[in-house]
Design a protein around this motif. Structure first.
Motif, PDB file in Angstrom:
ATOM      1  N   LEU A 218     -68.337 -75.800  79.545  1.00 46.33           N
ATOM      2  CA  LEU A 218     -67.706 -75.270  78.332  1.00 46.33           C
ATOM      3  C   LEU A 218     -68.734 -75.098  77.217  1.00 46.33           C
ATOM      4  O   LEU A 218     -68.777 -74.056  76.540  1.00 46.33           O
ATOM      5  CB  LEU A 218     -66.585 -76.209  77.898  1.00 46.33           C
ATOM      6  N   ARG A 219     -69.583 -76.089  77.018  1.00 42.42           N
ATOM      7  CA  ARG A 219     -70.580 -76.008  75.945  1.00 42.42           C
ATOM      8  C   ARG A 219     -71.601 -74.911  76.223  1.00 42.42           C
ATOM      9  O   ARG A 219     -72.064 -74.240  75.290  1.00 42.42           O
ATOM     10  CB  ARG A 219     -71.273 -77.353  75.799  1.00 42.42           C
ATOM     11  N   VAL A 220     -71.953 -74.718  77.477  1.00 42.66           N
ATOM     12  CA  VAL A 220     -72.877 -73.631  77.819  1.00 42.66           C
ATOM     13  C   VAL A 220     -72.256 -72.282  77.477  1.00 42.66           C
ATOM     14  O   VAL A 220     -72.924 -71.382  76.935  1.00 42.66           O
ATOM     15  CB  VAL A 220     -73.257 -73.703  79.309  1.00 42.66           C
ATOM     16  N   ALA A 221     -70.965 -72.109  77.774  1.00 42.32           N
ATOM     17  CA  ALA A 221     -70.285 -70.852  77.441  1.00 42.32           C
ATOM     18  C   ALA A 221     -70.227 -70.646  75.933  1.00 42.32           C
ATOM     19  O   ALA A 221     -70.366 -69.513  75.448  1.00 42.32           O
ATOM     20  CB  ALA A 221     -68.879 -70.850  78.037  1.00 42.32           C
ATOM     21  N   TYR A 222     -70.010 -71.719  75.174  1.00 42.00           N
ATOM     22  CA  TYR A 222     -70.001 -71.615  73.714  1.00 42.00           C
ATOM     23  C   TYR A 222     -71.351 -71.121  73.187  1.00 42.00           C
ATOM     24  O   TYR A 222     -71.423 -70.163  72.405  1.00 42.00           O
ATOM     25  CB  TYR A 222     -69.696 -72.974  73.087  1.00 42.00           C
ATOM     26  N   GLU A 223     -72.408 -71.784  73.601  1.00 51.87           N
ATOM     27  CA  GLU A 223     -73.719 -71.572  72.982  1.00 51.87           C
ATOM     28  C   GLU A 223     -74.418 -70.312  73.477  1.00 51.87           C
ATOM     29  O   GLU A 223     -75.245 -69.754  72.758  1.00 51.87           O
ATOM     30  CB  GLU A 223     -74.615 -72.793  73.230  1.00 51.87           C
ATOM     31  N   THR A 224     -74.125 -69.854  74.682  1.00 46.03           N
ATOM     32  CA  THR A 224     -74.857 -68.721  75.250  1.00 46.03           C
ATOM     33  C   THR A 224     -74.106 -67.408  75.186  1.00 46.03           C
ATOM     34  O   THR A 224     -74.734 -66.346  75.231  1.00 46.03           O
ATOM     35  CB  THR A 224     -75.228 -69.006  76.717  1.00 46.03           C
ATOM     36  N   VAL A 225     -72.774 -67.445  75.101  1.00 48.19           N
ATOM     37  CA  VAL A 225     -72.007 -66.197  75.149  1.00 48.19           C
ATOM     38  C   VAL A 225     -71.094 -66.042  73.943  1.00 48.19           C
ATOM     39  O   VAL A 225     -71.221 -65.088  73.161  1.00 48.19           O
ATOM     40  CB  VAL A 225     -71.175 -66.107  76.454  1.00 48.19           C
ATOM     41  N   LEU A 226     -70.172 -66.968  73.754  1.00 50.81           N
ATOM     42  CA  LEU A 226     -69.083 -66.750  72.805  1.00 50.81           C
ATOM     43  C   LEU A 226     -69.547 -66.816  71.358  1.00 50.81           C
ATOM     44  O   LEU A 226     -69.186 -65.959  70.541  1.00 50.81           O
ATOM     45  CB  LEU A 226     -67.972 -67.770  73.065  1.00 50.81           C
ATOM     46  N   LYS A 227     -70.334 -67.810  70.994  1.00 52.63           N
ATOM     47  CA  LYS A 227     -70.820 -67.909  69.621  1.00 52.63           C
ATOM     48  C   LYS A 227     -71.848 -66.833  69.285  1.00 52.63           C
ATOM     49  O   LYS A 227     -71.737 -66.172  68.238  1.00 52.63           O
ATOM     50  CB  LYS A 227     -71.390 -69.311  69.368  1.00 52.63           C
ATOM     51  N   PRO A 228     -72.886 -66.621  70.127  1.00 50.67           N
ATOM     52  CA  PRO A 228     -73.862 -65.578  69.761  1.00 50.67           C
ATOM     53  C   PRO A 228     -73.256 -64.186  69.671  1.00 50.67           C
ATOM     54  O   PRO A 228     -73.723 -63.370  68.863  1.00 50.67           O
ATOM     55  CB  PRO A 228     -74.896 -65.668  70.897  1.00 50.67           C
ATOM     56  N   ARG A 229     -72.246 -63.878  70.457  1.00 54.74           N
ATOM     57  CA  ARG A 229     -71.663 -62.541  70.449  1.00 54.74           C
ATOM     58  C   ARG A 229     -70.493 -62.404  69.494  1.00 54.74           C
ATOM     59  O   ARG A 229     -69.824 -61.378  69.473  1.00 54.74           O
ATOM     60  CB  ARG A 229     -71.231 -62.160  71.865  1.00 54.74           C
ATOM     61  N   GLY A 230     -70.218 -63.428  68.705  1.00 57.21           N
ATOM     62  CA  GLY A 230     -69.236 -63.306  67.641  1.00 57.21           C
ATOM     63  C   GLY A 230     -67.794 -63.440  68.062  1.00 57.21           C
ATOM     64  O   GLY A 230     -66.905 -63.097  67.279  1.00 57.21           O
ATOM     65  N   TRP A 231     -67.520 -63.964  69.254  1.00 57.32           N
ATOM     66  CA  TRP A 231     -66.119 -64.125  69.665  1.00 57.32           C
ATOM     67  C   TRP A 231     -65.479 -65.350  69.022  1.00 57.32           C
ATOM     68  O   TRP A 231     -64.286 -65.345  68.712  1.00 57.32           O
ATOM     69  CB  TRP A 231     -66.033 -64.244  71.185  1.00 57.32           C
ATOM     70  N   LEU A 232     -66.238 -66.401  68.827  1.00 60.26           N
ATOM     71  CA  LEU A 232     -65.709 -67.658  68.296  1.00 60.26           C
ATOM     72  C   LEU A 232     -66.624 -68.172  67.200  1.00 60.26           C
ATOM     73  O   LEU A 232     -67.851 -68.040  67.281  1.00 60.26           O
ATOM     74  CB  LEU A 232     -65.605 -68.715  69.401  1.00 60.26           C
ATOM     75  N   ARG A 233     -66.005 -68.770  66.174  1.00 60.69           N
ATOM     76  CA  ARG A 233     -66.754 -69.456  65.114  1.00 60.69           C
ATOM     77  C   ARG A 233     -66.092 -70.809  64.874  1.00 60.69           C
ATOM     78  O   ARG A 233     -64.871 -70.883  64.672  1.00 60.69           O
ATOM     79  CB  ARG A 233     -66.751 -68.655  63.811  1.00 60.69           C
ATOM     80  N   ARG A 234     -66.887 -71.861  64.937  1.00 60.10           N
ATOM     81  CA  ARG A 234     -66.361 -73.190  64.645  1.00 60.10           C
ATOM     82  C   ARG A 234     -66.531 -73.450  63.156  1.00 60.10           C
ATOM     83  O   ARG A 234     -67.643 -73.601  62.652  1.00 60.10           O
ATOM     84  CB  ARG A 234     -67.078 -74.258  65.460  1.00 60.10           C
ATOM     85  N   LEU A 235     -65.412 -73.510  62.445  1.00 62.92           N
ATOM     86  CA  LEU A 235     -65.444 -73.698  61.000  1.00 62.92           C
ATOM     87  C   LEU A 235     -65.575 -75.163  60.615  1.00 62.92           C
ATOM     88  O   LEU A 235     -66.126 -75.478  59.556  1.00 62.92           O
ATOM     89  CB  LEU A 235     -64.172 -73.105  60.377  1.00 62.92           C
ATOM     90  N   ARG A 236     -65.053 -76.064  61.446  1.00 66.07           N
ATOM     91  CA  ARG A 236     -65.092 -77.486  61.109  1.00 66.07           C
ATOM     92  C   ARG A 236     -65.081 -78.294  62.412  1.00 66.07           C
ATOM     93  O   ARG A 236     -64.311 -78.000  63.319  1.00 66.07           O
ATOM     94  CB  ARG A 236     -63.887 -77.873  60.249  1.00 66.07           C
ATOM     95  N   VAL A 237     -65.956 -79.255  62.487  1.00 64.81           N
ATOM     96  CA  VAL A 237     -66.037 -80.105  63.663  1.00 64.81           C
ATOM     97  C   VAL A 237     -64.936 -81.152  63.594  1.00 64.81           C
ATOM     98  O   VAL A 237     -64.701 -81.760  62.546  1.00 64.81           O
ATOM     99  CB  VAL A 237     -67.423 -80.768  63.762  1.00 64.81           C
ATOM    100  N   GLY A 238     -64.245 -81.365  64.687  1.00 66.03           N
ATOM    101  CA  GLY A 238     -63.146 -82.317  64.721  1.00 66.03           C
ATOM    102  C   GLY A 238     -63.624 -83.753  64.598  1.00 66.03           C
ATOM    103  O   GLY A 238     -64.765 -84.101  64.927  1.00 66.03           O
ATOM    104  N   HIS A 239     -62.735 -84.613  64.139  1.00 67.81           N
ATOM    105  CA  HIS A 239     -63.029 -86.030  63.966  1.00 67.81           C
ATOM    106  C   HIS A 239     -61.732 -86.807  64.127  1.00 67.81           C
ATOM    107  O   HIS A 239     -60.673 -86.368  63.665  1.00 67.81           O
ATOM    108  CB  HIS A 239     -63.652 -86.312  62.596  1.00 67.81           C
ATOM    109  N   GLY A 240     -61.829 -87.954  64.781  1.00 71.59           N
ATOM    110  CA  GLY A 240     -60.636 -88.771  64.966  1.00 71.59           C
ATOM    111  C   GLY A 240     -59.658 -88.112  65.928  1.00 71.59           C
ATOM    112  O   GLY A 240     -59.999 -87.726  67.048  1.00 71.59           O
ATOM    113  N   ARG A 241     -58.431 -87.978  65.492  1.00 67.86           N
ATOM    114  CA  ARG A 241     -57.394 -87.344  66.309  1.00 67.86           C
ATOM    115  C   ARG A 241     -57.268 -85.853  66.052  1.00 67.86           C
ATOM    116  O   ARG A 241     -56.386 -85.212  66.630  1.00 67.86           O
ATOM    117  CB  ARG A 241     -56.035 -88.020  66.041  1.00 67.86           C
TER     118      ARG A 241
END
Length: 512
Positions: A218-241
């Motif tokens: 999953l992390r490889v797909a995030y960093e190599t495809v989805l994030k660089p090509r603009g499909w997904l943007r993580r606005l805030r990193v989760g914490h706790g629940r």
């Protein structure tokens, strides 16, 4: 309260832009004023952050170890808070169709509390530094606004998600990495449809279970495809629940494309004739035609796990479900699967009776989506060894049965361990108990353990564990000879802890 409008220099009552989101539409070529901005934007510019919405996380930060919470200095916290307000105002102006000059006038106006941070920069460092800062904020805000969509209603959000689904289904996802990214993106689209818009919350474990892959993949797909090509943007990193906050955008295959590391500097694949020079066009087509809904329903089954049917079978089934009776040449374009992988996967699906071959065309079996294969009357007995009897039977034949359940069990254990760690940290940093006496608060000191036995003493104030005989890293001996538990979040020294405890006990005894 009256405020000076920047459009015509006249005073406009504050209530003039309190009633609606936009007082009247803004036309390019005229000067943007407060009465043309949304109510929230006008209040933020005039009054500042009264609710503290942009103060969360501004006055504290994580240390280099990623766990310790360190308080910022007052000037640093105020600067971070002011920058967030400035960025929010810039986004409002960009969304309304304004320019950087109009943003500058709004921020540097002496009566606008929301521009205090920009004016402080101008006072400390000069007007040129402030203008350069506003220019950088405007560039970031313009990029963020241009890549997001303002949702006007619930129906509009469904239209945006439907258009995004069409874009995903017509985008070629080449290679195993691209097909894995399609599964991850389809999982996020499921979460976005449940949330009712592109903005949604999801954790890595939740997404991995939905897509039927591991967290590492999953992390490889995030960093190599989805994030660089603009499909997904993580606005805030989760914490706790709480899971991470994601925004699902309309990506582009060529946007921010980064070169993929290769095992060789030069390829070993050459054309059969030197006159052809090189293959400059991909084998698959530039457009695809998939049914991503089918892919989203099937990708969580064990039959499509690694070493099972795989992601290639998913996209081929999605392509055949979108348009039946396709030839191999058509499937190469519609599924974005190479010819060799296509033949191999079709043969594997045909062994289960999930696809049928008639002449040059391939079609799905009547109950292929449920994992049930059949033997067509015109097929020879040796073409299908044993028709599939559900996806569980297919997973059993490939040795991938139980992969999803084992993955969920591991994730459940990880979540439980993480929650126990959070509970231990919360116990160490429990809220103080105070009483009010003569108009002031008096701290009730927490109970202290007995004095440390001499056998537990170790050099440098350490405490020996009576079971293992080794130094306990989280415990120290204070100057008064008592145990003190030190957590990574505590920044005080041992002498300060002992002095504070003695002072609190003295004050409590005198008050009691």
């Amino acid at each position: 309260m009256a405020s000076l409008s920047l459009r015509d220099g006249s005073t406009v009552p504050h209530s003039a832009y309190q009633t609606g989101s936009l007082r009247r539409p803004f036309h390019p070529g005229e000067r943007l004023g407060l009465h043309q901005l949304p109510t929230a934007a006008a209040d933020l510019i005039l009054l500042g952050d009264l609710t503290g919405r942009y103060a969360a996380g501004s006055y504290s930060k994580l240390a280099s170890d990623g766990r310790t919470l360190v308080l910022r200095a007052d000037c640093q916290g105020a600067a971070e808070h002011g920058h967030r307000i400035t960025a929010a105002i810039a986004c409002h102006v960009a969304r309304a169709g304004g320019t950087v000059d109009e943003l500058t006038r709004l921020l540097l106006h002496p009566d606008h509390e929301g521009g205090r941070h920009a004016r402080n920069i101008a006072l400390r460092s000069g007007q040129s530094r402030a203008l350069a800062y506003i220019g950088r904020v405007w560039a970031s805000a313009s990029a963020a606004v241009s890549s997001t969509t303002a949702l006007e209603s619930r129906h509009h959000s469904y239209e945006v998600l439907a258009a995004l689904r069409d874009r995903i289904e017509t985008t070629p996802w080449r290679g195993e990495r691209g097909r894995t990214a399609l599964r991850v993106l389809r999982a996020h689209l499921n979460f976005a449809e449940t949330a009712g818009g592109p903005l949604h919350h999801a954790s890595e474990r939740q997404t991995a279970e939905e897509a039927g892959i591991s967290r590492t993949t999953l992390r490889v797909a995030y960093e190599t495809v989805l994030k660089p090509r603009g499909w997904l943007r993580r606005l805030r990193v989760g914490h706790g629940r709480e899971g991470s906050t994601w925004y699902l955008a309309e990506g582009s295959p060529d946007r921010h494309s980064t070169p993929v590391a290769q095992s060789r500097f030069q390829t070993t694949q050459y054309p059969p004739d030197l006159a052809l020079e090189e293959w400059h066009t991909p084998e698959t087509g530039t457009t695809a035609d998939l049914d991503s809904t089918v892919i989203g329903q099937l990708m969580g089954h064990d039959a499509f796990a690694h070493r099972g049917l795989g992601s290639a079978a998913l996209v081929i089934i999605g392509a055949l479900h979108a348009r039946a009776a396709q030839t191999v040449a058509e499937l190469v374009c519609s599924s974005s699967v190479s010819r060799a992988t296509l033949y191999r996967t079709l043969r594997r699906l045909a062994d289960h009776g999930l696809v049928h071959h008639s002449g040059e065309t391939w079609t799905l079996a009547p109950h292929a989506l449920e994992g049930f294969g059949d033997l067509p009357p015109e097929a020879a007995a040796e073409e299908i060894s044993e028709p599939a009897r559900g996806w569980d039977a297919v997973a059993t034949r490939h040795g991938t049965a139980g992969v999803a359940s084992r993955r969920k069990a591991v994730h459940t254990a990880e979540r439980a361990a993480y929650q126990r760690a959070l509970e231990r940290l919360s116990e160490h940093r429990s809220k103080a108990v105070v009483i009010v006496r003569d108009g002031r608060q008096v701290l009730v000191p927490a109970p202290r353990p007995d004095e440390v036995p001499t056998a537990w003493h170790a050099p440098d104030g350490c405490v020996l564990d009576p079971v293992t005989g080794r130094a306990a890293p989280d415990w120290r001996i204070a100057t008064d000879g008592r145990l003190i538990l030190i957590t990574p979040a505590d920044q005080r020294s041992y002498d300060e802890l002992a002095a504070n405890h003695a002072e609190a006990r003295s004050e409590w005894e005198s008050a009691a």
